[in-house]
Design a protein around this motif. Structure first.
Motif, PDB file in Angstrom:
ATOM      1  N   THR A 114       0.817  -1.216   0.000  1.00 35.38           N
ATOM      2  CA  THR A 114       0.000   0.000   0.000  1.00 35.38           C
ATOM      3  C   THR A 114       0.846   1.258   0.000  1.00 35.38           C
ATOM      4  OG1 THR A 114      -0.072   0.067   2.427  1.00 35.38           O
ATOM      5  CG2 THR A 114      -1.799  -1.190   1.294  1.00 35.38           C
ATOM      6  N   GLY A 115       2.134   1.108   0.343  1.00 35.30           N
ATOM      7  CA  GLY A 115       3.019   2.258   0.350  1.00 35.30           C
ATOM      8  C   GLY A 115       2.801   3.196   1.510  1.00 35.30           C
ATOM      9  N   THR A 116       2.096   2.736   2.542  1.00 34.54           N
ATOM     10  CA  THR A 116       1.783   3.642   3.649  1.00 34.54           C
ATOM     11  C   THR A 116       2.311   3.153   5.000  1.00 34.54           C
ATOM     12  OG1 THR A 116      -0.354   2.546   3.989  1.00 34.54           O
ATOM     13  CG2 THR A 116      -0.304   4.459   2.514  1.00 34.54           C
ATOM     14  N   GLY A 117       2.670   1.903   5.114  1.00 32.41           N
ATOM     15  CA  GLY A 117       3.061   1.354   6.409  1.00 32.41           C
ATOM     16  C   GLY A 117       4.466   1.772   6.826  1.00 32.41           C
ATOM     17  N   THR A 118       4.749   1.571   8.111  1.00 30.29           N
ATOM     18  CA  THR A 118       6.072   1.862   8.674  1.00 30.29           C
ATOM     19  C   THR A 118       6.699   0.572   9.176  1.00 30.29           C
ATOM     20  OG1 THR A 118       5.485   4.115   9.355  1.00 30.29           O
ATOM     21  CG2 THR A 118       7.338   3.076  10.487  1.00 30.29           C
ATOM     22  N   LEU A 119       7.914   0.313   8.735  1.00 33.46           N
ATOM     23  CA  LEU A 119       8.689  -0.824   9.224  1.00 33.46           C
ATOM     24  C   LEU A 119       9.745  -0.315  10.190  1.00 33.46           C
ATOM     25  CD1 LEU A 119       9.605  -3.882   8.972  1.00 33.46           C
ATOM     26  CD2 LEU A 119      11.280  -3.034   7.312  1.00 33.46           C
ATOM     27  N   CYS A 120       9.751  -0.858  11.407  1.00 32.94           N
ATOM     28  CA  CYS A 120      10.864  -0.656  12.337  1.00 32.94           C
ATOM     29  C   CYS A 120      11.776  -1.871  12.242  1.00 32.94           C
ATOM     30  CB  CYS A 120      10.369  -0.498  13.778  1.00 32.94           C
ATOM     31  SG  CYS A 120       9.889   1.169  14.232  1.00 32.94           S
ATOM     32  N   LEU A 121      13.028  -1.649  11.975  1.00 36.88           N
ATOM     33  CA  LEU A 121      13.990  -2.752  11.948  1.00 36.88           C
ATOM     34  C   LEU A 121      15.049  -2.486  13.006  1.00 36.88           C
ATOM     35  CD1 LEU A 121      15.371  -4.615   8.871  1.00 36.88           C
ATOM     36  CD2 LEU A 121      16.864  -4.097  10.803  1.00 36.88           C
ATOM     37  N   ASP A 171       8.798   4.138  28.032  1.00 37.91           N
ATOM     38  CA  ASP A 171       7.555   4.477  27.343  1.00 37.91           C
ATOM     39  C   ASP A 171       7.784   5.085  25.961  1.00 37.91           C
ATOM     40  OD1 ASP A 171       6.108   3.549  29.476  1.00 37.91           O
ATOM     41  OD2 ASP A 171       5.777   5.513  30.371  1.00 37.91           O
ATOM     42  N   ASP A 172       8.824   5.897  25.795  1.00 42.34           N
ATOM     43  CA  ASP A 172       9.021   6.533  24.489  1.00 42.34           C
ATOM     44  C   ASP A 172       9.393   5.511  23.422  1.00 42.34           C
ATOM     45  OD1 ASP A 172      11.517   6.122  25.704  1.00 42.34           O
ATOM     46  OD2 ASP A 172      12.441   7.800  24.641  1.00 42.34           O
ATOM     47  N   LEU A 173      10.174   4.505  23.802  1.00 41.96           N
ATOM     48  CA  LEU A 173      10.513   3.453  22.844  1.00 41.96           C
ATOM     49  C   LEU A 173       9.310   2.573  22.564  1.00 41.96           C
ATOM     50  CD1 LEU A 173      12.758   2.205  21.167  1.00 41.96           C
ATOM     51  CD2 LEU A 173      13.408   0.829  23.159  1.00 41.96           C
ATOM     52  N   ARG A 174       8.524   2.303  23.584  1.00 38.86           N
ATOM     53  CA  ARG A 174       7.297   1.526  23.404  1.00 38.86           C
ATOM     54  C   ARG A 174       6.359   2.228  22.417  1.00 38.86           C
ATOM     55  NH1 ARG A 174       4.734  -2.440  26.241  1.00 38.86           N
ATOM     56  NH2 ARG A 174       6.433  -2.413  27.755  1.00 38.86           N
ATOM     57  N   ALA A 175       6.246   3.547  22.524  1.00 33.55           N
ATOM     58  CA  ALA A 175       5.381   4.305  21.620  1.00 33.55           C
ATOM     59  C   ALA A 175       5.895   4.237  20.186  1.00 33.55           C
ATOM     60  CB  ALA A 175       5.289   5.755  22.084  1.00 33.55           C
ATOM     61  N   ASP A 176       7.200   4.240  20.021  1.00 33.05           N
ATOM     62  CA  ASP A 176       7.799   4.143  18.692  1.00 33.05           C
ATOM     63  C   ASP A 176       7.433   2.816  18.035  1.00 33.05           C
ATOM     64  OD1 ASP A 176       9.315   5.369  16.725  1.00 33.05           O
ATOM     65  OD2 ASP A 176      11.154   4.361  17.326  1.00 33.05           O
ATOM     66  N   PHE A 177       7.570   1.729  18.780  1.00 34.24           N
ATOM     67  CA  PHE A 177       7.225   0.417  18.239  1.00 34.24           C
ATOM     68  C   PHE A 177       5.719   0.279  18.023  1.00 34.24           C
ATOM     69  CE2 PHE A 177      11.221  -1.288  20.521  1.00 34.24           C
ATOM     70  CZ  PHE A 177      12.003  -1.056  19.397  1.00 34.24           C
ATOM     71  N   ALA A 178       4.924   0.884  18.887  1.00 38.08           N
ATOM     72  CA  ALA A 178       3.476   0.789  18.764  1.00 38.08           C
ATOM     73  C   ALA A 178       2.974   1.439  17.482  1.00 38.08           C
ATOM     74  CB  ALA A 178       2.797   1.429  19.975  1.00 38.08           C
ATOM     75  N   ALA A 179       3.699   2.433  17.000  1.00 36.77           N
ATOM     76  CA  ALA A 179       3.279   3.160  15.802  1.00 36.77           C
ATOM     77  C   ALA A 179       3.651   2.437  14.510  1.00 36.77           C
ATOM     78  CB  ALA A 179       3.893   4.560  15.809  1.00 36.77           C
ATOM     79  N   ALA A 180       4.436   1.385  14.605  1.00 37.96           N
ATOM     80  CA  ALA A 180       4.915   0.689  13.411  1.00 37.96           C
ATOM     81  C   ALA A 180       3.905  -0.339  12.909  1.00 37.96           C
ATOM     82  CB  ALA A 180       6.241  -0.002  13.702  1.00 37.96           C
ATOM     83  N   THR A 181       3.879  -0.522  11.616  1.00 34.71           N
ATOM     84  CA  THR A 181       3.096  -1.604  11.025  1.00 34.71           C
ATOM     85  C   THR A 181       3.682  -2.951  11.427  1.00 34.71           C
ATOM     86  OG1 THR A 181       2.659  -0.170   9.121  1.00 34.71           O
ATOM     87  CG2 THR A 181       2.199  -2.529   8.851  1.00 34.71           C
ATOM     88  N   LEU A 182       5.010  -3.021  11.492  1.00 36.77           N
ATOM     89  CA  LEU A 182       5.721  -4.224  11.909  1.00 36.77           C
ATOM     90  C   LEU A 182       7.082  -3.820  12.434  1.00 36.77           C
ATOM     91  CD1 LEU A 182       6.001  -7.367  11.989  1.00 36.77           C
ATOM     92  CD2 LEU A 182       6.970  -7.222   9.686  1.00 36.77           C
TER      93      LEU A 182
END
Length: 400
Positions: A201-208, A304-315
């Motif tokens: 879809t070109g809209t998701g966020t991947l955290c690696l 909490d700030d790192l948790r929020a970062d991961f929570a916002a990711a598609t994967l």
């Protein structure tokens, strides 16, 4: 984790002959010697390295200097609890992590002098990044150029997984210092589920969450480039270490070196390198180096700030053995413990790409565990010849 979460004994290094014990007793001294010989350190640094060698094998855990910039952080991570104890008697994950922090201190990485910020592992990283093997791998990438996008993506996912063989600290302690070829196939393979979480879809966020630099970071970056180019994701966030840990762990400087290595290549590697360079400039690729990345604690204890970062990711994808230990908890899990259960605390969909190099493993089927145990005893857990791709698609602690 919640009170209902599964648990198992924490891994320590107090059993002679065990893999954790050999890591502290043999691998860490070898790493100190490698660092000592790798750069022209001054007499004071050499004396500090010699003192660390003696301390980590025969002494007890000592506090950080009063002027250490991260002293309070390490106190919050448990330093006061473990000072005075043997390196072998505290949790192995904590002991390993603190060893690398002490190693950086010995070479003046945190000091006010001329060696401040100089990566003691840079010679090894650079040698690998510019090796003939890397040349061959980048040239072979052109074979994928005219393949269907799905085939190319799957090949690059496999490359990102097996790139973990490039772990320098693991190879340093293997027989003859040589990497061995992994057995074909995986002990767990959730790759189809992983791809289902990344629709085009070109809209998701991947955290690696990266592991090693050099020949492992390169295929990680190539995978990100392919996903951006194929619009499987619209944005990628690459988490690296703020300081060089575990011999080969990736830092921001290593990301820049890897990008320059790609851009200096030819063919598809150069195209992807240029695209990633531009993606960093326009925000499609962001590099982050959170202090917790160097923590000796499991990700269940993330701030909490790192948790929020991961929570916002598609994967979120965790690469490598150390990140796996921190993701599931560095414990003697029964191998059939469900991966979904030990990662139920995670705030979003999460995946692990890992070659097995330590005792920790979860999520295996009973038949797979039995076959591995019959064929290899416990060796399969630590010798780097087996790998896994595991995915928990749930959202948050409640799995909603």
């Amino acid at each position: 984790m919640s009170d209902a979460a599964p648990t198992a004994p924490v891994i320590r290094a107090d059993e002679p002959g065990s893999f954790p014990h050999s890591t502290l007793a043999e691998r860490h001294p070898a790493i100190i010697r490698q660092v000592r010989d790798g750069l022209p350190y001054e007499p004071a640094q050499r004396r500090a390295l010699d003192a660390l060698l003696e301390n980590c094998t025969e002494g007890v855990i000592e506090a950080l200097p009063a002027d250490a910039p991260d002293r309070e952080r390490w106190r919050a991570w448990g330093l006061d609890t473990y000072v005075g104890q043997s390196w072998f008697d505290v949790p192995w994950l904590w002991s390993e992590s603190y060893f690398y922090r002490r190693l950086l201190g010995a070479v003046g990485y945190f000091g006010p002098g001329a060696w401040r910020g100089v990566d003691p592992f840079r010679p090894s990283k650079s040698g690998e990044l510019h090796s003939a093997a890397t040349d061959d791998e980048l040239s072979a990438l052109d074979e994928l150029k005219n393949r269907p996008a799905e085939d190319r993506d799957r090949a690059l996912l496999s490359g990102s997984l097996w790139g973990n063989r490039a772990d320098l600290s693991f190879r340093l302690s293997s027989e003859g210092g040589q990497a061995r070829e992994p057995a074909p196939g995986l002990v767990a393979d959730d790759s189809d589920l992983l791809w289902s979480l990344l629709p085009a879809t070109g809209t998701g966020t991947l955290c690696l969450v990266a592991d090693n630099a050099g020949r492992e970071l390169v295929p990680d970056l190539l995978l990100i480039a392919a996903l951006l180019a194929g619009r499987r994701i619209g944005r990628a966030v690459l988490h690296v270490k703020p300081d060089p840990y575990y011999v080969s762990d990736a830092t921001t400087a290593d990301v820049i070196d890897a990008l320059n290595r790609l851009r200096s290549a030819t063919g598809l590697a150069a195209e992807y390198g240029d695209m990633l360079w531009s993606a960093m400039g326009d925000g499609r690729l962001t590099v982050r180096a959170h202090p917790f990345s160097c923590s000796p604690l499991p990700y269940a204890d993330m701030p909490d700030d790192l948790r929020a970062d991961f929570a916002a990711a598609t994967l979120t994808v965790f690469k490598g053995d150390l990140n796996y230990r921190r993701l599931v908890g560095d414990r003697y899990w029964p191998p059939t413990t469900p991966f979904d259960e030990v990662t139920a605390y995670f705030p979003g969909p999460v995946a692990a790409l890992r070659i097995l190099k330590s005792e920790v493993v979860t999520g295996l089927s009973p038949s797979t565990q039995a076959a591995l145990a019959e064929a290899e005893g416990r060796k399969w857990r630590t010798d780097g010849t087996h790998a896994l791709i595991q995915v928990n698609p749930s959202h948050g602690p409640d799995g909603q």
